[in-house]
Structure formats: structure tokens, C-alpha cells
Write a protein that holds these residues in place. Structure first.
Motif, PDB file in Angstrom:
ATOM      1  N   ALA A 377       0.814  -1.213   0.000  1.00 25.16           N
ATOM      2  CA  ALA A 377       0.000   0.000   0.000  1.00 25.16           C
ATOM      3  C   ALA A 377       0.847   1.262   0.000  1.00 25.16           C
ATOM      4  O   ALA A 377       2.027   1.261   0.350  1.00 25.16           O
ATOM      5  CB  ALA A 377      -0.917  -0.002   1.226  1.00 25.16           C
ATOM      6  N   ASP A 378       0.185   2.350  -0.390  1.00 21.53           N
ATOM      7  CA  ASP A 378       0.728   3.707  -0.318  1.00 21.53           C
ATOM      8  C   ASP A 378      -0.341   4.531   0.385  1.00 21.53           C
ATOM      9  O   ASP A 378      -1.491   4.599  -0.078  1.00 21.53           O
ATOM     10  CB  ASP A 378       0.974   4.228  -1.741  1.00 21.53           C
ATOM     11  N   VAL A 379       0.002   5.139   1.509  1.00 22.63           N
ATOM     12  CA  VAL A 379      -0.995   5.877   2.277  1.00 22.63           C
ATOM     13  C   VAL A 379      -0.444   7.247   2.658  1.00 22.63           C
ATOM     14  O   VAL A 379       0.704   7.377   3.071  1.00 22.63           O
ATOM     15  CB  VAL A 379      -1.455   5.084   3.526  1.00 22.63           C
ATOM     16  N   LYS A 380      -1.276   8.265   2.459  1.00 22.78           N
ATOM     17  CA  LYS A 380      -0.957   9.637   2.869  1.00 22.78           C
ATOM     18  C   LYS A 380      -2.004  10.082   3.882  1.00 22.78           C
ATOM     19  O   LYS A 380      -3.207   9.883   3.659  1.00 22.78           O
ATOM     20  CB  LYS A 380      -1.006  10.599   1.675  1.00 22.78           C
ATOM     21  N   ILE A 381      -1.559  10.700   4.963  1.00 22.65           N
ATOM     22  CA  ILE A 381      -2.483  11.155   5.988  1.00 22.65           C
ATOM     23  C   ILE A 381      -1.976  12.486   6.551  1.00 22.65           C
ATOM     24  O   ILE A 381      -0.770  12.667   6.725  1.00 22.65           O
ATOM     25  CB  ILE A 381      -2.653  10.092   7.098  1.00 22.65           C
ATOM     26  N   SER A 382      -2.907  13.412   6.783  1.00 24.01           N
ATOM     27  CA  SER A 382      -2.560  14.707   7.379  1.00 24.01           C
ATOM     28  C   SER A 382      -3.398  14.926   8.624  1.00 24.01           C
ATOM     29  O   SER A 382      -4.618  14.717   8.609  1.00 24.01           O
ATOM     30  CB  SER A 382      -2.820  15.844   6.381  1.00 24.01           C
ATOM     31  N   PHE A 383      -2.734  15.378   9.670  1.00 19.97           N
ATOM     32  CA  PHE A 383      -3.381  15.624  10.960  1.00 19.97           C
ATOM     33  C   PHE A 383      -3.376  17.127  11.255  1.00 19.97           C
ATOM     34  O   PHE A 383      -2.347  17.788  11.089  1.00 19.97           O
ATOM     35  CB  PHE A 383      -2.646  14.900  12.089  1.00 19.97           C
ATOM     36  N   SER A 482       1.928  15.846   8.444  1.00 26.20           N
ATOM     37  CA  SER A 482       1.603  14.853   7.415  1.00 26.20           C
ATOM     38  C   SER A 482       2.549  13.666   7.475  1.00 26.20           C
ATOM     39  O   SER A 482       3.710  13.781   7.900  1.00 26.20           O
ATOM     40  CB  SER A 482       1.658  15.484   6.023  1.00 26.20           C
ATOM     41  N   LEU A 483       2.029  12.537   7.031  1.00 21.94           N
ATOM     42  CA  LEU A 483       2.791  11.288   6.967  1.00 21.94           C
ATOM     43  C   LEU A 483       2.427  10.567   5.689  1.00 21.94           C
ATOM     44  O   LEU A 483       1.248  10.461   5.336  1.00 21.94           O
ATOM     45  CB  LEU A 483       2.457  10.401   8.174  1.00 21.94           C
ATOM     46  N   ARG A 484       3.441  10.110   4.982  1.00 26.19           N
ATOM     47  CA  ARG A 484       3.228   9.210   3.844  1.00 26.19           C
ATOM     48  C   ARG A 484       4.024   7.946   4.103  1.00 26.19           C
ATOM     49  O   ARG A 484       5.217   8.018   4.439  1.00 26.19           O
ATOM     50  CB  ARG A 484       3.674   9.845   2.534  1.00 26.19           C
ATOM     51  N   THR A 485       3.389   6.800   3.938  1.00 28.08           N
ATOM     52  CA  THR A 485       4.057   5.530   4.219  1.00 28.08           C
ATOM     53  C   THR A 485       3.840   4.564   3.060  1.00 28.08           C
ATOM     54  O   THR A 485       2.706   4.359   2.605  1.00 28.08           O
ATOM     55  CB  THR A 485       3.538   4.915   5.530  1.00 28.08           C
ATOM     56  N   LEU A 486       4.942   3.986   2.587  1.00 28.71           N
ATOM     57  CA  LEU A 486       4.911   2.911   1.594  1.00 28.71           C
ATOM     58  C   LEU A 486       5.094   1.592   2.328  1.00 28.71           C
ATOM     59  O   LEU A 486       6.080   1.419   3.056  1.00 28.71           O
ATOM     60  CB  LEU A 486       6.025   3.086   0.558  1.00 28.71           C
ATOM     61  N   ILE A 487       4.155   0.697   2.137  1.00 32.20           N
ATOM     62  CA  ILE A 487       4.157  -0.589   2.835  1.00 32.20           C
ATOM     63  C   ILE A 487       4.293  -1.690   1.794  1.00 32.20           C
ATOM     64  O   ILE A 487       3.492  -1.768   0.857  1.00 32.20           O
ATOM     65  CB  ILE A 487       2.843  -0.781   3.628  1.00 32.20           C
ATOM     66  N   PHE A 495       7.593   8.990   5.314  1.00 33.44           N
ATOM     67  CA  PHE A 495       8.024  10.340   4.979  1.00 33.44           C
ATOM     68  C   PHE A 495       7.193  11.313   5.807  1.00 33.44           C
ATOM     69  O   PHE A 495       5.987  11.458   5.577  1.00 33.44           O
ATOM     70  CB  PHE A 495       7.826  10.611   3.489  1.00 33.44           C
ATOM     71  N   GLY A 496       7.817  11.964   6.787  1.00 36.17           N
ATOM     72  CA  GLY A 496       7.117  12.894   7.658  1.00 36.17           C
ATOM     73  C   GLY A 496       7.306  14.330   7.215  1.00 36.17           C
ATOM     74  O   GLY A 496       8.361  14.689   6.668  1.00 36.17           O
ATOM     75  N   GLY A 497       6.279  15.150   7.432  1.00 35.36           N
ATOM     76  CA  GLY A 497       6.395  16.569   7.117  1.00 35.36           C
ATOM     77  C   GLY A 497       6.649  16.843   5.655  1.00 35.36           C
ATOM     78  O   GLY A 497       7.448  17.718   5.317  1.00 35.36           O
ATOM     79  N   GLY A 498       5.990  16.088   4.766  1.00 33.46           N
ATOM     80  CA  GLY A 498       6.184  16.291   3.333  1.00 33.46           C
ATOM     81  C   GLY A 498       7.526  15.825   2.829  1.00 33.46           C
ATOM     82  O   GLY A 498       7.968  16.238   1.753  1.00 33.46           O
ATOM     83  N   GLY A 499       8.190  14.960   3.574  1.00 30.75           N
ATOM     84  CA  GLY A 499       9.487  14.415   3.156  1.00 30.75           C
ATOM     85  C   GLY A 499      10.678  15.058   3.824  1.00 30.75           C
ATOM     86  O   GLY A 499      11.826  14.805   3.445  1.00 30.75           O
ATOM     87  N   LYS A 500      10.432  15.864   4.863  1.00 25.99           N
ATOM     88  CA  LYS A 500      11.558  16.457   5.593  1.00 25.99           C
ATOM     89  C   LYS A 500      12.277  15.434   6.462  1.00 25.99           C
ATOM     90  O   LYS A 500      13.482  15.542   6.699  1.00 25.99           O
ATOM     91  CB  LYS A 500      11.060  17.614   6.461  1.00 25.99           C
TER      92      LYS A 500
END
Length: 553
Positions: A377-383, A482-487, A495-500
């Protein structure tokens, strides 16, 4: 120099049910050992990727070969025969890492480290045998190899991994090579007018005492006012330079951003190289290599992601090592750090999108993300956080974020956090890999901490379940978190904070495998958080190193 061994076919492996930890969209050979990425380049419509390969087994052997795969999209890869095999006096004991450079006239060349007949690390030059071959399948070594010999006063095994070369206005090529002397890490600088005859500059490009051997260095320009990448030889007022070094003693890739003046051969970084310096990735990620992609004007980064299970496990699996999913890399707007993001081509593999907007996640709650294949999976989430004045007071200066994440794991309740994702989770959460944030305040300033907690990732013992952590340079008053995670079965890239801030982990679930894996958003803090937006996709299986007939078109 072209090897007689082939990397083999994936069909030679056991069925997927017997290989639950093989990946679907991360680069890996069909079998045996892989480590450093080598010589990535784009040439005449084809992406080339070479890598360190032991064709005889799944464990490291210094007598390395260069395996070679090609792609037209950086997603699907076709295996070719080995490009280099250890057969000549200048590399008889191993063809180690190196880099590709495109010379004027559109001529690709490779510089690589050979372990010669005396086990000295020397630098060798290779060129394609036939430039009309669209896949550059055969490479030949220069008859005068080695082109760079071991310097005086350097140990025989402390001189390796030449970078992509760059050309300055004086018409001379430059290249750096990693080394050490008395625990002082060194980037030796060499110059040449013809790419064959090289001379060492009187002083290294950079050196730092007490850091041990530097390996797999990289040196490249980044734009100060654009996300675009530039060719390695670009030098003007619109770029800064990045020096990346792999610290062998810690198996970590650190980088410095600074100013390079070729007339003085001077590199002046903005910060010092210490163990607290910036890293590409705060998890399992090493020996990375970047290259400029002229098709989309971007710089692409790939890194070796080693196993976290045992040698016995690797022998049983028949393979070892992954490459990270390719990342675009650029300079952040604040010019203080780099940003990394999965290349856009991953969209080719997306299916079954699910999305959520503006969902409140109460303290102590979880929400299952259904409708996708959670093991792939590929998931993007913003809090979005409100009432930040309620955040816990804590002075984070002097705190090691990895140690803090280990002690304050996902089960430890705070106010704002832990909140994030539970990846590769079993239905009862007995197995889970938690990627999460915590937010603290101190004197009116807020600190965001990102953790990747592998402590419950598998019921198995004998695994490295190290928890990783790092700070994210964002202000939660101004920005969503934000968090994006490749599983992908046994790898979790976040990748946190848009990849920072990037954290990569290897995990080996026994329950949360295949269709039994679940994915959850969670908030174990006492304060509620708002999921402003969530998008998740199943990721289809890429065609990676499955043998195909190589045509001439």
C-alpha cells in the motif's frame, strides 16, 4: 569484463506463500545477496541500475560483481548479465562500488573500486563495448587500469567508491573518493583533463576527525529556488552543494549542505558533521547513490535497505537486501535541509483508492482503513491539531530522539501523541508497526517528534526490532502534520512533514502477512486530532527482474 553469470529468474524462487517477505514494488534481485546501488544513470531513453551482487549466495562476499538491470520507467526492471565480474588483476578480489558519468558526446563511463591482486583498493575505468546497444549490456575495462592507485599512507582497504564526476570551467573533471587516516574521515579530491590521467589535489575536499572511514560519498548541486534537479556539473549562484558520506562505523548516511568554490577547491558546509547531523533517513538505509534524470529535470536517490533478520534466515529465504523506492530529492525552501519524496511514477501502480476527509480521531481510538491491500500500500495522511496550548511541556534539547522513541513507544500515552499509522497489523493488533508523532512545547515553541516503532512488528524472536526516531522541522501551529508511508510486505518507508524526515524499517510479520494484514489510523494520546485528509491505495506488483527477451528497439 562482462560476467558470465546471470542474476537468474524470479521463477526459481519458492511460491509467494513460502516467501511472505519478498516485496512487490521495491527493487530486489531474484535471489542471493545485494547491497550498494551503483552507477545509476539515464542514457538514450533507458534507465540503468547497477548494484553490488554476490551471485553465489545470500550472504556478503567481498568478491563482488556488478549486476545490471534496465528500465524505461524506474518501476519495472529487466535483468541483464553482470556488467563487471572480478576477473582482472585490478579487480580480481572484487568489483566494489562506483558511479557513472556521461562525458561530452553522450558517452557513458564508469569509475569503480577494484580489490586488486594484492587486496588494495584501486579505482578503475570501464566503458560500454557497443554504444549502439540500447541496453549497454557489455562493458570493458580500460587497458591501463587502475587509473587511480592507493595514496601513500592510506591503509589498503580504506580507499573506495568514486563519485559521479563533475566538470568545472577550467576544463578539468573532478571526482571524490572516500577514505580515512587515523579515524579522520576523508573525501580525497582528484582532477583530470581526459578522465584517464588523474592527480590528487593537494588537500581533500573535506575531512572530519573522529568519524572513521567515509564510503559511498556523493557530491552534487541543488537549486536554491526550485524543486528541480540539475546536472552534477552545474555551478552558479542558484545552487548550493550537498556532500553525502556513509559512515561505515555506524552504517548511516549523513549529509552537509554548503558552498563549493572550484577555483579554490573549497567546500564550506553550513553545519558540522557530527552524529547529530542531518541524515537522508533515520532508519535502515545506507550506501545511497543519486543521479540526475534529464527527462524530468530531477535528482533521484536510491539506497540499500539491509535485512533485519539473521544470516540463517537469509539462507533459508535465498536472498538478502532491498533498494529503497526511488526518491526525488531537492533543497527545502528554508535551505537548511533536503526533502525526499517517492517518485511520481508510483501512480502507475495505484489502484483501489480510498479517502477520508475531516474525521475526528478521539483520544485512545483507532480507525481501520479498509478497501485496500494493506500489505502492499501507499498511504498519505494529514493531521490537524487544535488547542496546542495543552501540549506537554518538555525541553527536547539534548534529547536523542531515537532513544526517546524507544522509551516512549506507541503504547505510552501522551497528550498530543502518539498518533499516526499502524502498518502491517494483525486483526487483534498483536503484531503492528507503528509510525507516529508526538508534539511537545517549551517556552512557546513546539517540537514534532516522529517515531517508527518495530517492537511489536513480529511474533518472531531473533530479529532486529530497533525503534527509530527523529525530529520533524515543522511548526504545528502553521502546518498540518503529514505522513506518507509505503508498505511492501517487509519494508515500511515513511516520509514525515512532506518528506523532511524519512524513516525506513524492515519487519517480518508472521500474522499480518498477505491478505491478513491490516492498516489503521490511530490516536493513543488524550487529546483528539483531526484527520484533515487521508488517501490510500493498493499498490500493484511491478515487474522487477523477471527475465524478458531483450530486443533492439
Amino acid at each position: 569484463m562482462a560476467g558470465s553469470h546471470h542474476v537468474g529468474s524470479e521463477s526459481s524462487l519458492a511460491s509467494p506463500s513460502d516467501q511472505p517477505h519478498r516485496t512487490a514494488f521495491h527493487f530486489q534481485p531474484p535471489k542471493n545477496w545485494m547491497n550498494d546501488p551503483n552507477g545509476p544513470m539515464y542514457y538514450n531513453g533507458v534507465y540503468h541500475f547497477f548494484y553490488q551482487h554476490n551471485p553465489f549466495g545470500p550472504l556478503f562476499n567481498p568478491q563482488m560483481y556488478w549486476a545490471h538491470s534496465v528500465s524505461r520507467d524506474l518501476i519495472n526492471w529487466t535483468p541483464l548479465n553482470h556488467a563487471f565480474a572480478p576477473t582482472q588483476p585490478f579487480d580480481i578480489n572484487g568489483c566494489w562500488s562506483g558511479s557513472a558519468t556521461i562525458l561530452p558526446g553522450n558517452k557513458p563511463v564508469i569509475l569503480y573500486t577494484g580489490l586488486d591482486s594484492e587486496h588494495h583498493q584501486v579505482q578503475n575505468l570501464a566503458v560500454p563495448k557497443d554504444l549502439s546497444d540500447p541496453y549497454l549490456q557489455e562493458w570493458v575495462g580500460y587497458t591501463g587500469n587502475p587509473v587511480i592507485n592507493l595514496p601513500d599512507g592510506i591503509q589498503h582497504d580504506d580507499f573506495r567508491d568514486p563519485t559521479t564526476a563533475w566538470l568545472a570551467n577550467d576544463g578539468k573533471w573532478r571526482v571524490i573518493i572516500g577514505s580515512q587516516k587515523d579515524k579522520k574521515g576523508i573525501a580525497f579530491l582528484y582532477r583530470s583533463e581526459d578522465f584517464v590521467n588523474w592527480s590528487m589535489h593537494e588537500s581533500p575536499l573535506y575531512e572530519v576527525a573522529g568519524t572513521g572511514i567515509w564510503e559511498c560519498p556523493d557530491f552534487f548541486p541543488v537549486c536554491v529556488d526550485s524543486n528541480n534537479g540539475v546536472d552534477t556539473s552545474v555551478m552558479n549562484s542558484r545552487v548550493k552543494h550537498v556532500l553525502k558520506v556513509g559512515l561505515y562505523d555506524y552504517t548511516r548516511d549523513y549529509y552537509l549542505i554548503g558552498s563549493y568554490t572550484p577555483e579554490k577547491e573549497s567546500f564550506v558546509p553550513q553545519n558540522e558533521l557530527t552524529l547529530d547531523a542531518l541524515r537522508y533517513d533515520y532508519g535502515k538505509y545506507y550506501a545511497s547513490k543519486s543521479f540526475f534524470d534529464p527527462v524530468k529535470n530531477r535528482r533521484i536517490l536510491m539506497g540499500w535497505v539491509n535485512e533485519s533478520d539473521s544470516e540463517t534466515d537469509c539462507i533459508a529465504k535465498g536472498w538478502s537486501g532491498l533498494q529503497s523506492f526511488p526518491r526525488s530529492i531537492w533543497l527545502d525552501q528554508n535551505q537548511k535541509q533536503l526533502v525526499q519524496w517517492p517518485i511520481e511514477e508510483i501512480k502507475m501502480l495505484h489502484e483501489n483508492e480510498v479517502s477520508i476527509q475531516n474525521m475526528n480521531l478521539e483520544g485512545g481510538s483507532i480507525h481501520e482503513i479498509v478497501g485496500i491491500t494493506a500489505s502492499q500500500a501507499d498511504v498519505k495522511i494529514s493531521f490537524k491539531l487544535t488547542n496546542l496550548e495543552k501540549a506537554e511541556e518538555l525541553d527536547m534539547s539534548g534529547i536523542d530522539p531515537q532513544v526517546f522513541c524507544s522509551e516512549m513507544d506507541a503504547s505510552k500515552k501522551g497528550k498530543f501523541g502518539p498518533f499516526g499509522l499502524l502498518a502491517l497489523a494483525s486483526h487483534d493488533l498483536f503484531e503492528q508497526t507503528a509510525i507516529f508523532f508526538r508534539v511537545f512545547q517549551n517556552n512557546g515553541r513546539y517540537t514534532v517528534l516522529m517515531c517508527s516503532d518495530q517492537s511489536r512488528s513480529s511474533t518472531r524472536n531473533g530479529l532486529d526490532k530497533t525503534t527509530y526516531g527523529a525530529f520533524v522541522d515543522i511548526d504545528p501551529q502553521q502546518d498540518e502534520i503529514s505522513l506518507r508511508t509505503l508498505i511492501d510486505h517487509s519494508i515500511v518507508e515513511s516520509f514525515g512533514g512532506g518528506g523532511k524526515t524519512c524513516i525506513t524499517a524492515r519487519v517480518y510479520p508472521t500474522l499480518a502477512i498477505g491478505d491478513d494484514a491490516r492498516l489503521f489510523a490511530f490516536n493513543y494520546g488524550t487529546e483528539s486530532v483531526l484527520i484533515s485528509e487521508l488517501s490510500a491505495w493498493s499498490v500493484k506488483k511491478a515487474r522487477i527482474n523477471i527475465e524478458e527477451t531483450i530486443g533492439c528497439t
